[in-house]
Design an enzyme around this catalytic site. Sequence first.
Site, PDB file in Angstrom:
ATOM      1  N   ARG A 108       6.689  15.641  -9.341  1.00 55.75           N
ATOM      2  CA  ARG A 108       5.548  15.041  -8.673  1.00 55.75           C
ATOM      3  C   ARG A 108       4.651  16.144  -8.127  1.00 55.75           C
ATOM      4  O   ARG A 108       5.121  17.108  -7.527  1.00 55.75           O
ATOM      5  CB  ARG A 108       6.006  14.013  -7.648  1.00 55.75           C
ATOM      6  CG  ARG A 108       6.060  14.378  -6.233  1.00 55.75           C
ATOM      7  CD  ARG A 108       6.345  13.141  -5.375  1.00 55.75           C
ATOM      8  NE  ARG A 108       6.840  13.598  -4.087  1.00 55.75           N
ATOM      9  CZ  ARG A 108       6.797  12.895  -2.983  1.00 55.75           C
ATOM     10  NH1 ARG A 108       6.315  11.667  -2.988  1.00 55.75           N
ATOM     11  NH2 ARG A 108       7.245  13.377  -1.864  1.00 55.75           N
ATOM     12  N   THR A 112      -1.348  15.528  -5.104  1.00 55.59           N
ATOM     13  CA  THR A 112      -1.794  14.157  -5.400  1.00 55.59           C
ATOM     14  C   THR A 112      -0.660  13.135  -5.290  1.00 55.59           C
ATOM     15  O   THR A 112      -0.920  11.935  -5.253  1.00 55.59           O
ATOM     16  CB  THR A 112      -2.339  14.066  -6.835  1.00 55.59           C
ATOM     17  OG1 THR A 112      -1.249  14.360  -7.737  1.00 55.59           O
ATOM     18  CG2 THR A 112      -3.466  15.066  -7.086  1.00 55.59           C
ATOM     19  N   ASP A 204      13.842  16.081   1.218  1.00 54.97           N
ATOM     20  CA  ASP A 204      13.714  16.180  -0.243  1.00 54.97           C
ATOM     21  C   ASP A 204      15.103  16.077  -0.867  1.00 54.97           C
ATOM     22  O   ASP A 204      15.933  16.986  -0.719  1.00 54.97           O
ATOM     23  CB  ASP A 204      13.038  17.507  -0.616  1.00 54.97           C
ATOM     24  CG  ASP A 204      12.752  17.569  -2.103  1.00 54.97           C
ATOM     25  OD1 ASP A 204      13.705  17.437  -2.914  1.00 54.97           O
ATOM     26  OD2 ASP A 204      11.583  17.732  -2.480  1.00 54.97           O
ATOM     27  N   ASP A 207      16.143  18.960  -3.314  1.00 55.85           N
ATOM     28  CA  ASP A 207      16.452  20.207  -2.612  1.00 55.85           C
ATOM     29  C   ASP A 207      17.798  20.120  -1.902  1.00 55.85           C
ATOM     30  O   ASP A 207      18.561  21.088  -1.874  1.00 55.85           O
ATOM     31  CB  ASP A 207      15.361  20.530  -1.575  1.00 55.85           C
ATOM     32  CG  ASP A 207      14.124  21.134  -2.216  1.00 55.85           C
ATOM     33  OD1 ASP A 207      14.218  21.591  -3.379  1.00 55.85           O
ATOM     34  OD2 ASP A 207      13.071  21.155  -1.566  1.00 55.85           O
TER      35      ASP A 207
HETATM   36  N1  URA Z   1      11.178  12.382  -2.655  1.00 53.71           N
HETATM   37  C1  URA Z   1      12.143  12.880  -1.820  1.00 53.71           C
HETATM   38  O1  URA Z   1      13.015  13.623  -2.262  1.00 53.71           O
HETATM   39  N2  URA Z   1      12.104  12.530  -0.526  1.00 53.71           N
HETATM   40  C2  URA Z   1      11.173  11.703   0.001  1.00 53.71           C
HETATM   41  O2  URA Z   1      11.209  11.421   1.198  1.00 53.71           O
HETATM   42  C3  URA Z   1      10.184  11.196  -0.882  1.00 53.71           C
HETATM   43  C4  URA Z   1      10.200  11.551  -2.195  1.00 53.71           C
END
Ligand code: URA
Length: 213
Positions: A108, A112, A204, A207
Amino acid sequence: MSNQFPTLHIVDHPLVQHKLSVMRDKNTSVKDFRALVGEIAMLLTYEATRDLPMTTRTIETPICSYEAPVLAGKKLAIVPILRAGLGFEDGILTLVPSARVAHIGMYRDEETLEPHFYFLKYPKDIAGRDVLIVDPMLATGGSADMAITKMKELGCKNIKLMILVAAPEGVKFIYERHPDVDIYCAALDDHLNENGYIVPGLGDAGDRIFGTK
Ligand code: URA
């Protein structure tokens, strides 16, 4: 948050909720986070496969002949969205070892928040399989929408989406575009923040699974 979405199934089980709370804690280690993703994947799979068709097979127990309930052999494909969806893969395959695996690659754009498609590898007979698309976070819904659309273009008819944490914005987006797709998740959180992160969320997911922060 209460669930007003007809296609959303929240797996509100004590084990799921406890494990998710440990995952949300920012002090949870990568090792524990990864193990917990796998454990929750199994528990969510249990719910997402509840409607698998059954048949019977005649077996001989040590005592008598018995019409034993067995899976009717409906074929399944799981579709982890790269890369965070990989965290679910082993847990699902532990419960459904003969499932085939398709991988779909999307990242992603951090500015954007739009998904960009870069990879798709799938079993040839995927159109005849039930499909379970998996990704830990349903944020805007852009990646899930793209993955569902690609699977529909390949001819898949029975598609489910399995998520760890969903934002209402993402669930609404998917429900409006794909009312035929049931969504299974551990929690429906409050909202998305201005950076596209789910609140309260867990940060995330990729991560935290791979230790890449
Ligand atoms: N992707 C993620 O890993 N965490 C979020 O909070 C939103 C999208």
